[in-house]
Design a protein around this motif. Structure first.
Motif, PDB file in Angstrom:
ATOM      1  N   ASP A  62     -12.869   5.774  -8.173  1.00  0.00           N
ATOM      2  CA  ASP A  62     -12.771   7.235  -8.139  1.00  0.00           C
ATOM      3  C   ASP A  62     -12.101   7.715  -6.853  1.00  0.00           C
ATOM      4  OD1 ASP A  62     -15.980   7.877  -9.786  1.00  0.00           O
ATOM      5  OD2 ASP A  62     -13.990   7.439 -10.605  1.00  0.00           O
ATOM      6  N   SER A  63     -12.314   7.001  -5.775  1.00  0.00           N
ATOM      7  CA  SER A  63     -11.802   7.431  -4.479  1.00  0.00           C
ATOM      8  C   SER A  63     -10.277   7.365  -4.382  1.00  0.00           C
ATOM      9  CB  SER A  63     -12.418   6.584  -3.364  1.00  0.00           C
ATOM     10  OG  SER A  63     -12.115   5.206  -3.565  1.00  0.00           O
ATOM     11  N   VAL A  64      -9.624   6.641  -5.292  1.00  0.00           N
ATOM     12  CA  VAL A  64      -8.166   6.502  -5.207  1.00  0.00           C
ATOM     13  C   VAL A  64      -7.449   7.059  -6.435  1.00  0.00           C
ATOM     14  CG1 VAL A  64      -8.471   4.438  -3.781  1.00  0.00           C
ATOM     15  CG2 VAL A  64      -7.998   4.179  -6.234  1.00  0.00           C
ATOM     16  N   LYS A  65      -8.191   7.503  -7.424  1.00  0.00           N
ATOM     17  CA  LYS A  65      -7.554   8.037  -8.638  1.00  0.00           C
ATOM     18  C   LYS A  65      -6.643   9.191  -8.292  1.00  0.00           C
ATOM     19  CE  LYS A  65     -10.929   6.814 -12.205  1.00  0.00           C
ATOM     20  NZ  LYS A  65     -12.009   7.310 -13.097  1.00  0.00           N
ATOM     21  N   GLY A  66      -5.458   9.159  -8.882  1.00  0.00           N
ATOM     22  CA  GLY A  66      -4.488  10.205  -8.639  1.00  0.00           C
ATOM     23  C   GLY A  66      -3.641   9.991  -7.403  1.00  0.00           C
ATOM     24  N   ARG A  67      -4.012   9.010  -6.570  1.00  0.00           N
ATOM     25  CA  ARG A  67      -3.241   8.724  -5.355  1.00  0.00           C
ATOM     26  C   ARG A  67      -2.623   7.335  -5.393  1.00  0.00           C
ATOM     27  NH1 ARG A  67      -5.748   8.338  -0.555  1.00  0.00           N
ATOM     28  NH2 ARG A  67      -7.725   7.611  -1.423  1.00  0.00           N
ATOM     29  N   PHE A  68      -3.318   6.368  -5.987  1.00  0.00           N
ATOM     30  CA  PHE A  68      -2.846   4.983  -6.032  1.00  0.00           C
ATOM     31  C   PHE A  68      -2.420   4.632  -7.451  1.00  0.00           C
ATOM     32  CE2 PHE A  68      -5.532   3.124  -2.282  1.00  0.00           C
ATOM     33  CZ  PHE A  68      -5.090   4.149  -1.464  1.00  0.00           C
ATOM     34  N   THR A  69      -1.432   3.751  -7.539  1.00  0.00           N
ATOM     35  CA  THR A  69      -0.976   3.254  -8.836  1.00  0.00           C
ATOM     36  C   THR A  69      -0.777   1.758  -8.772  1.00  0.00           C
ATOM     37  OG1 THR A  69       0.188   5.335  -9.289  1.00  0.00           O
ATOM     38  CG2 THR A  69       0.763   3.430 -10.639  1.00  0.00           C
ATOM     39  N   ILE A  70      -1.417   1.056  -9.687  1.00  0.00           N
ATOM     40  CA  ILE A  70      -1.232  -0.392  -9.779  1.00  0.00           C
ATOM     41  C   ILE A  70      -0.217  -0.682 -10.883  1.00  0.00           C
ATOM     42  CG2 ILE A  70      -3.178  -0.707 -11.381  1.00  0.00           C
ATOM     43  CD1 ILE A  70      -3.719  -3.399  -9.967  1.00  0.00           C
ATOM     44  N   SER A  71       0.629  -1.662 -10.638  1.00  0.00           N
ATOM     45  CA  SER A  71       1.622  -2.051 -11.632  1.00  0.00           C
ATOM     46  C   SER A  71       1.910  -3.537 -11.472  1.00  0.00           C
ATOM     47  CB  SER A  71       2.901  -1.232 -11.479  1.00  0.00           C
ATOM     48  OG  SER A  71       3.488  -1.472 -10.205  1.00  0.00           O
ATOM     49  N   ARG A  72       2.616  -4.074 -12.448  1.00  0.00           N
ATOM     50  CA  ARG A  72       2.942  -5.500 -12.377  1.00  0.00           C
ATOM     51  C   ARG A  72       4.350  -5.738 -12.898  1.00  0.00           C
ATOM     52  NH1 ARG A  72      -1.666  -8.396 -15.123  1.00  0.00           N
ATOM     53  NH2 ARG A  72      -0.370 -10.231 -14.692  1.00  0.00           N
ATOM     54  N   ASN A  77       6.624 -12.176 -11.013  1.00  0.00           N
ATOM     55  CA  ASN A  77       5.320 -12.768 -10.699  1.00  0.00           C
ATOM     56  C   ASN A  77       4.625 -12.023  -9.558  1.00  0.00           C
ATOM     57  OD1 ASN A  77       3.972 -14.776 -12.151  1.00  0.00           O
ATOM     58  ND2 ASN A  77       4.103 -16.248 -10.483  1.00  0.00           N
ATOM     59  N   THR A  78       4.683 -10.704  -9.636  1.00  0.00           N
ATOM     60  CA  THR A  78       4.197  -9.861  -8.547  1.00  0.00           C
ATOM     61  C   THR A  78       3.441  -8.657  -9.102  1.00  0.00           C
ATOM     62  OG1 THR A  78       6.063 -10.521  -7.147  1.00  0.00           O
ATOM     63  CG2 THR A  78       4.880  -8.524  -6.519  1.00  0.00           C
ATOM     64  N   VAL A  79       2.404  -8.279  -8.386  1.00  0.00           N
ATOM     65  CA  VAL A  79       1.639  -7.077  -8.686  1.00  0.00           C
ATOM     66  C   VAL A  79       1.762  -6.136  -7.488  1.00  0.00           C
ATOM     67  CG1 VAL A  79      -0.672  -6.175  -9.158  1.00  0.00           C
ATOM     68  CG2 VAL A  79       0.064  -8.316 -10.177  1.00  0.00           C
ATOM     69  N   TYR A  80       1.805  -4.850  -7.775  1.00  0.00           N
ATOM     70  CA  TYR A  80       2.017  -3.858  -6.726  1.00  0.00           C
ATOM     71  C   TYR A  80       0.860  -2.863  -6.688  1.00  0.00           C
ATOM     72  CZ  TYR A  80       6.771  -5.614  -7.277  1.00  0.00           C
ATOM     73  OH  TYR A  80       7.878  -6.427  -7.371  1.00  0.00           O
ATOM     74  N   LEU A  81       0.699  -2.258  -5.529  1.00  0.00           N
ATOM     75  CA  LEU A  81      -0.211  -1.134  -5.376  1.00  0.00           C
ATOM     76  C   LEU A  81       0.529  -0.063  -4.591  1.00  0.00           C
ATOM     77  CD1 LEU A  81      -3.120  -0.108  -5.942  1.00  0.00           C
ATOM     78  CD2 LEU A  81      -3.687  -0.836  -3.616  1.00  0.00           C
ATOM     79  N   GLN A  82       0.938   0.975  -5.296  1.00  0.00           N
ATOM     80  CA  GLN A  82       1.584   2.114  -4.644  1.00  0.00           C
ATOM     81  C   GLN A  82       0.505   3.058  -4.165  1.00  0.00           C
ATOM     82  OE1 GLN A  82       4.947   2.797  -4.058  1.00  0.00           O
ATOM     83  NE2 GLN A  82       4.138   4.506  -2.863  1.00  0.00           N
ATOM     84  N   MET A  83       0.499   3.341  -2.876  1.00  0.00           N
ATOM     85  CA  MET A  83      -0.535   4.172  -2.276  1.00  0.00           C
ATOM     86  C   MET A  83       0.112   5.423  -1.685  1.00  0.00           C
ATOM     87  SD  MET A  83      -2.898   1.251  -0.467  1.00  0.00           S
ATOM     88  CE  MET A  83      -1.697   0.939   0.829  1.00  0.00           C
ATOM     89  N   ASN A  84      -0.223   6.563  -2.229  1.00  0.00           N
ATOM     90  CA  ASN A  84       0.296   7.845  -1.751  1.00  0.00           C
ATOM     91  C   ASN A  84      -0.833   8.682  -1.179  1.00  0.00           C
ATOM     92  OD1 ASN A  84       2.852   7.103  -2.767  1.00  0.00           O
ATOM     93  ND2 ASN A  84       2.393   8.024  -4.771  1.00  0.00           N
ATOM     94  N   SER A  85      -0.459   9.698  -0.447  1.00  0.00           N
ATOM     95  CA  SER A  85      -1.443  10.632   0.134  1.00  0.00           C
ATOM     96  C   SER A  85      -2.556   9.873   0.839  1.00  0.00           C
ATOM     97  CB  SER A  85      -2.022  11.527  -0.960  1.00  0.00           C
ATOM     98  OG  SER A  85      -1.006  12.251  -1.618  1.00  0.00           O
ATOM     99  N   LEU A  86      -2.169   8.945   1.667  1.00  0.00           N
ATOM    100  CA  LEU A  86      -3.157   8.090   2.325  1.00  0.00           C
ATOM    101  C   LEU A  86      -4.038   8.890   3.275  1.00  0.00           C
ATOM    102  CD1 LEU A  86      -0.923   4.980   2.842  1.00  0.00           C
ATOM    103  CD2 LEU A  86      -3.154   4.957   1.725  1.00  0.00           C
ATOM    104  N   LYS A  87      -5.290   8.443   3.358  1.00  0.00           N
ATOM    105  CA  LYS A  87      -6.288   9.080   4.211  1.00  0.00           C
ATOM    106  C   LYS A  87      -6.818   8.061   5.209  1.00  0.00           C
ATOM    107  CE  LYS A  87      -7.869  11.779   0.215  1.00  0.00           C
ATOM    108  NZ  LYS A  87      -9.042  12.130  -0.630  1.00  0.00           N
ATOM    109  N   PRO A  88      -7.344   8.523   6.331  1.00  0.00           N
ATOM    110  CA  PRO A  88      -7.915   7.573   7.302  1.00  0.00           C
ATOM    111  C   PRO A  88      -8.980   6.666   6.681  1.00  0.00           C
ATOM    112  CG  PRO A  88      -7.638   9.700   8.317  1.00  0.00           C
ATOM    113  CD  PRO A  88      -7.310   9.891   6.870  1.00  0.00           C
ATOM    114  N   GLU A  89      -9.706   7.171   5.714  1.00  0.00           N
ATOM    115  CA  GLU A  89     -10.744   6.352   5.077  1.00  0.00           C
ATOM    116  C   GLU A  89     -10.183   5.268   4.168  1.00  0.00           C
ATOM    117  OE1 GLU A  89     -10.530   9.681   5.109  1.00  0.00           O
ATOM    118  OE2 GLU A  89     -11.221  10.564   3.204  1.00  0.00           O
TER     119      GLU A  89
END
Length: 126
Positions: A62-72, A77-89
Motif C-alpha cells: 500500500d505504501s508504494v501503490k501509485g508511485r512504483f511500477t514493477i515490470s519484466r 532476463n531482467t526485472v525492473y522497479l520504476q520508483m517515482n515521487s520518492l519519499k525519505p521513508e
C-alpha cells in the motif's frame, strides 16, 4: 541456480525517480515469479512489489501503490522497479527475489523467494 544482481540505486532528492534493475544469470526468469523487497536500518524487511511469471498480475505494498511500477523483460532476463515521487521513508536496501512456485499471484513473503540478490541502496534526501 539463479544469480540475481540489482543495480540502479543511489541518492535522490524527495520527489525524484529511480529505476532499479534485477538482472539474472544462470537460468531464464521467464517461468519465475519475481519480487522486490526492502529493508531500512533497524527495521524488518518488507514487501514492495511482485510480478507473476507471465507478467499478467502485479501486486504492491500500500505504501508504494501509485508511485512504483514493477515490470519484466524476459528477453533481457531482467526485472525492473520504476520508483517515482520518492519519499525519505523509501530509503532502504532494495533486494529482488525469484520464486519458482508459478502461482498466478506472486508472493509478498520474502521466504518464498529461493533466489535472492544482494541488494542496492536507495537513499532519498528531504
Amino acid at each position: 541456480q539463479v544469480q540475481l544482481v540489482e543495480s540502479g540505486g543511489g541518492l535522490v532528492q524527495a520527489g525524484g525517480s529511480l529505476r532499479l534493475s534485477c538482472a539474472a544469470s544462470g537460468r531464464t526468469l521467464s517461468n519465475l515469479n519475481m519480487g522486490w523487497f526492502r529493508q531500512a536500518p533497524g527495521k524488518e524487511r518488507e514487501f514492495v512489489a511482485a510480478i507473476s511469471w507471465s507478467g499478467a498480475t502485479t501486486n504492491y505494498a500500500d505504501s508504494v501503490k501509485g508511485r512504483f511500477t514493477i515490470s519484466r523483460d524476459n528477453a533481457k532476463n531482467t526485472v525492473y522497479l520504476q520508483m517515482n515521487s520518492l519519499k525519505p521513508e523509501d530509503t532502504a536496501v532494495y533486494n529482488c527475489g525469484a520464486d519458482s512456485s508459478r502461482f498466478p499471484l506472486a508472493s509478498s513473503t520474502w521466504g518464498r523467494y529461493i533466489y535472492q540478490g544482494q541488494g542496492t541502496q536507495v537513499t532519498v534526501s528531504s
